[in-house]
Scaffold this active site. Sequence first.
Site, PDB file in Angstrom:
ATOM      1  N   GLU A 183      -0.419   4.468 -12.897  1.00 37.36           N
ATOM      2  CA  GLU A 183      -1.791   4.429 -12.375  1.00 37.36           C
ATOM      3  C   GLU A 183      -2.710   5.262 -13.259  1.00 37.36           C
ATOM      4  OE1 GLU A 183      -1.808   5.398  -8.189  1.00 37.36           O
ATOM      5  OE2 GLU A 183      -0.692   3.582  -7.706  1.00 37.36           O
ATOM      6  N   VAL A 207       0.858  -1.200   0.000  1.00 43.02           N
ATOM      7  CA  VAL A 207       0.000   0.000   0.000  1.00 43.02           C
ATOM      8  C   VAL A 207       0.894   1.249   0.000  1.00 43.02           C
ATOM      9  CG1 VAL A 207      -2.223  -0.712   0.991  1.00 43.02           C
ATOM     10  CG2 VAL A 207      -0.304  -0.287   2.492  1.00 43.02           C
ATOM     11  N   ARG A 209       3.985   2.436  -2.608  1.00 44.13           N
ATOM     12  CA  ARG A 209       4.027   2.931  -3.973  1.00 44.13           C
ATOM     13  C   ARG A 209       4.396   1.799  -4.920  1.00 44.13           C
ATOM     14  NH1 ARG A 209       1.368   6.230  -2.553  1.00 44.13           N
ATOM     15  NH2 ARG A 209       1.543   8.499  -2.633  1.00 44.13           N
ATOM     16  N   ASP A 250      -2.234  -2.224  -3.811  1.00 48.58           N
ATOM     17  CA  ASP A 250      -3.117  -1.047  -3.895  1.00 48.58           C
ATOM     18  C   ASP A 250      -2.520  -0.005  -4.832  1.00 48.58           C
ATOM     19  OD1 ASP A 250      -5.318   0.613  -3.059  1.00 48.58           O
ATOM     20  OD2 ASP A 250      -3.900   1.761  -1.827  1.00 48.58           O
ATOM     21  N   HIS A 258      -5.688   2.075  -5.710  1.00 42.43           N
ATOM     22  CA  HIS A 258      -5.095   3.094  -4.843  1.00 42.43           C
ATOM     23  C   HIS A 258      -6.145   3.668  -3.868  1.00 42.43           C
ATOM     24  CE1 HIS A 258      -1.579   6.163  -4.629  1.00 42.43           C
ATOM     25  NE2 HIS A 258      -2.183   6.052  -3.461  1.00 42.43           N
TER      26      HIS A 258
HETATM   27  N1  LIG Z   1      -1.943   3.669  -0.692  1.00 45.53           N
HETATM   28  C1  LIG Z   1      -2.230   4.824  -0.158  1.00 45.53           C
HETATM   29  O1  LIG Z   1      -3.291   5.383  -0.382  1.00 45.53           O
HETATM   30  C2  LIG Z   1      -1.262   5.465   0.762  1.00 45.53           C
HETATM   31  C3  LIG Z   1       0.071   5.283   0.545  1.00 45.53           C
HETATM   32  N2  LIG Z   1       0.974   5.880   1.373  1.00 45.53           N
HETATM   33  C4  LIG Z   1       2.386   5.600   1.099  1.00 45.53           C
HETATM   34  O2  LIG Z   1       2.956   5.077   2.264  1.00 45.53           O
HETATM   35  C5  LIG Z   1       4.211   5.665   2.469  1.00 45.53           C
HETATM   36  C6  LIG Z   1       4.507   5.710   3.950  1.00 45.53           C
HETATM   37  O3  LIG Z   1       3.645   6.645   4.586  1.00 45.53           O
HETATM   38  P1  LIG Z   1       3.933   7.097   6.083  1.00 45.53           P
HETATM   39  O4  LIG Z   1       4.097   5.918   6.940  1.00 45.53           O
HETATM   40  O5  LIG Z   1       2.893   8.085   6.414  1.00 45.53           O
HETATM   41  O6  LIG Z   1       5.323   7.822   5.896  1.00 45.53           O
HETATM   42  P2  LIG Z   1       6.463   7.959   6.975  1.00 45.53           P
HETATM   43  O7  LIG Z   1       7.403   8.958   6.445  1.00 45.53           O
HETATM   44  O8  LIG Z   1       5.885   8.152   8.315  1.00 45.53           O
HETATM   45  O9  LIG Z   1       7.186   6.523   6.963  1.00 45.53           O
HETATM   46  C7  LIG Z   1       8.028   6.083   5.954  1.00 45.53           C
HETATM   47  C8  LIG Z   1       9.109   5.249   6.619  1.00 45.53           C
HETATM   48  O10 LIG Z   1       9.869   4.618   5.617  1.00 45.53           O
HETATM   49  C9  LIG Z   1      11.195   4.562   6.077  1.00 45.53           C
HETATM   50  N3  LIG Z   1      12.117   4.283   5.003  1.00 45.53           N
HETATM   51  C10 LIG Z   1      12.685   5.154   4.138  1.00 45.53           C
HETATM   52  N4  LIG Z   1      13.513   4.497   3.311  1.00 45.53           N
HETATM   53  C11 LIG Z   1      13.458   3.190   3.659  1.00 45.53           C
HETATM   54  C12 LIG Z   1      14.092   2.020   3.173  1.00 45.53           C
HETATM   55  N5  LIG Z   1      14.944   2.053   2.162  1.00 45.53           N
HETATM   56  N6  LIG Z   1      13.796   0.847   3.771  1.00 45.53           N
HETATM   57  C13 LIG Z   1      12.935   0.794   4.804  1.00 45.53           C
HETATM   58  N7  LIG Z   1      12.302   1.877   5.309  1.00 45.53           N
HETATM   59  C14 LIG Z   1      12.567   3.046   4.731  1.00 45.53           C
HETATM   60  C15 LIG Z   1      11.383   5.896   6.744  1.00 45.53           C
HETATM   61  O11 LIG Z   1      12.465   5.883   7.643  1.00 45.53           O
HETATM   62  C16 LIG Z   1      10.067   6.086   7.447  1.00 45.53           C
HETATM   63  O12 LIG Z   1      10.120   5.626   8.775  1.00 45.53           O
HETATM   64  C17 LIG Z   1       4.097   7.060   1.838  1.00 45.53           C
HETATM   65  O13 LIG Z   1       5.344   7.518   1.388  1.00 45.53           O
HETATM   66  C18 LIG Z   1       3.143   6.846   0.725  1.00 45.53           C
HETATM   67  O14 LIG Z   1       3.874   6.614  -0.446  1.00 45.53           O
HETATM   68  C19 LIG Z   1       0.591   6.658   2.417  1.00 45.53           C
HETATM   69  C20 LIG Z   1      -0.722   6.894   2.657  1.00 45.53           C
HETATM   70  C21 LIG Z   1      -1.768   6.334   1.828  1.00 45.53           C
HETATM   71  O1  LIG Z   2      -1.224   9.859   0.865  1.00 49.66           O
HETATM   72  C1  LIG Z   2      -0.696   9.095   0.031  1.00 49.66           C
HETATM   73  O2  LIG Z   2       0.531   8.961  -0.084  1.00 49.66           O
HETATM   74  C2  LIG Z   2      -1.530   8.340  -0.864  1.00 49.66           C
HETATM   75  O3  LIG Z   2      -1.018   7.527  -1.575  1.00 49.66           O
HETATM   76  C3  LIG Z   2      -2.953   8.657  -0.958  1.00 49.66           C
HETATM   77  O4  LIG Z   2      -3.163   8.972  -2.304  1.00 49.66           O
HETATM   78  P1  LIG Z   2      -4.518   9.663  -2.777  1.00 49.66           P
HETATM   79  O5  LIG Z   2      -4.554  11.011  -2.114  1.00 49.66           O
HETATM   80  O6  LIG Z   2      -5.630   8.800  -2.350  1.00 49.66           O
HETATM   81  O7  LIG Z   2      -4.381   9.796  -4.258  1.00 49.66           O
END
Ligand SMILES: NC(=O)C1=CN([C@@H]2O[C@H](COP(=O)(O)OP(=O)(O)OC[C@H]3O[C@@H](n4cnc5c(N)ncnc54)[C@H](O)[C@@H]3O)[C@@H](O)[C@H]2O)C=CC1
Ligand SMILES: O=C(O)C(=O)COP(=O)(O)O
Length: 634
Positions: free
Chosen positions: A351, A320, A322, A346, A370
Amino acid sequence: MATASAKSLLVPRVETSTLSSTRADSAAAAATSLQFLKSTPSLPLKLSHSRSCFRSRSPSLVITNVLKTQDSLSTSLSQGRDLETGSRLGMKPTILVSEKLGEAGLEVLRGFANVDCSYDLSPEELCQKISLCDALIVRSGTKVTREVFEAAKGRLKVVGRAGVGIDNVDLQAATEFGCLVVNAPTANTVAAAEHGIALLAAMTRNVAQADASMKAGKWQRSKYVGVSLVGKTLAVMGFGKVGSEVARRAKGLGMHVVSHDPYAPADRARAIGVDLVSFDEAISTADFISLHMPLTPATSKLFNDETFSKVKKGVRIINVARGGVIDEDALVRALDNGVVAQAALDVFCEEPPPKDSKLVQHENVTVTPHLGASTKEAQEGVAIEIAEAVVGALRGELSATAVNAPMVPQEVLSELAPYVMLAEKLGRLAVQLVAGGSGIQSVKVVYRSARDPDDLDTRLLRAMITKGIIEPISSTFINLVNADFTAKQKGLRISEERVFVDGSPGSPVDSIQIHISNVQSKFASALLDNGEICVEGRVKYGVPHLTCVGAFNVDVSLDGNLILCRQVDQPGMIGKVGSILGEQNVNVSFMSVGRTMPKKQAIMAIGVDEEPDKETLKMIGLVPSIEEFVFLNL
Ligand SMILES: NC(=O)C1=CN([C@@H]2O[C@H](COP(=O)(O)OP(=O)(O)OC[C@H]3O[C@@H](n4cnc5c(N)ncnc54)[C@H](O)[C@@H]3O)[C@@H](O)[C@H]2O)C=CC1
Ligand SMILES: O=C(O)C(=O)COP(=O)(O)O
């Protein structure tokens, strides 16, 4: 509460006085103002649980011009409509919302700006529209490329990402164009974590496949026997906000959870019973791997053929985060040869993915379009979070969620505010002492402070010094976002030194000195014995003061314009210069004399409200005993 005045940190120089007034025409120096806004007004909205995260966002620093010159006016106009002037004239800024945003956030935006909700724009249409917009709000579906910033022709000041991942925004280009990027990092955390768990459970029990099968009129109980979660090992890759929430929930399902995150503190993981392990250990011991790291150059295609060669045979993968974190072709191969038993995805490299995507069509893959952040609660929270951040940024506030500018906590901001003004004014003053200012290459800033270096965050001060130095000698619009980048572009090296002084650590900085080396000065008295131009300033009673020029102590408030004269110390000098200025209707706001010894050399610092014309300055130069003088715009 407005306390004084200042140049904009985040928005281009703005005109708030009447443009046609002679004062605006002649004010060679823009007085500056610093304001602290009270917390953003409370919103008449129903709030989700995640609201608390952003309501705690503190009020921020607003820095806005109150006067400007013709020059700065044209600079501002060339960068698009001037926001403050616009609002005074009843013109609102324009915010383009290019993807669906929660109504609560739109309400916040509409209270401040004209809001253009244009969804599904092609890249060309976006580029066409963007030069009419002051801010752009996107989700993951809009690519904010360098072309978009170029097409904005300097008008776009803020890009708001209504969500976490900012991999769809060209941050380097944004920074170069001085455009602030803010995101909404907290409001969809729980939604994304819950979706991760939903995919985990749905995948292991073949929910989607069984559902499709039944809808096709079948009853295939033996085909869809699943696997259990309890007692299995889950590797959470990326122990950030989402990853740690997934881990917490997986623990609740009876799973053994390990995590790999090179930047996460082990004690935070330990607190919820998670072991932080190496990448290889995580992927080789896990029955399930859930991805939660951002897409960056370092994580791009991190899961590739080589990675899949190290996993436990039959592993199940959930993504979930990228799509780009996985090499999708490699995943198809791993699914085909049974190394990966199942995947639940997801997010995708492209996309929406192509209709014939082997991954999407694969029978062992469960997919959602997504949807991680797509709950009502998360979307309401994200919309408000990003709307507040964008409106704040358009007002010139430093955002707590800035992605490409220093994020300075509110406590630090509050106490640094007068020093921020001092920093910019000292930079502006120092550069005007250089003969041929654009040749500056090396600047040293010395902070004298009673604080431990770890307790003194100087990023904001440094950015404002850079702004003060560069703006008078360049047509480039400088703000906090692009100050460092522009300095580097111009070959300007700014080093910082901290000197411990005895005193009260209650005040962050005792004095700031700016040294410029390897340059000639227009005002020889500003040079130290080592040939460096040196100016020093302090904050007194909350107001920036110039306290030293070269080896001379002075004591003048840095407000308006300044004339520095060196003369032989003798009675009557103040009167002579004062009466020349008075006869020419130039109002003197303050004076200070600093001398080395009585009857030797002295420096007279004279603050003036208006810029004296050339004739008046010439008359000052002709006063016997005045050896040199310089007029400075602050
Ligand atoms: N599918 C969706 O709708 C959503 C997707 N996301 C994705 O989830 C990702 C994470 O979101 P959050 O937890 O809020 O961000 P965050 O910044 O709190 O956590 C990301 C973590 O990844 C770690 N990280 C960085 N490089 C790494 C590596 N090479 N190996 C292991 N860990 C590593 C960082 O140290 C950090 O702790 C976002 O960047 C976004 O792309 C977030 C929200 C919704
Ligand atoms: O917050 C993120 O990183 C997400 O991936 C959520 O994406 P969206 O705003 O639903 O297109």
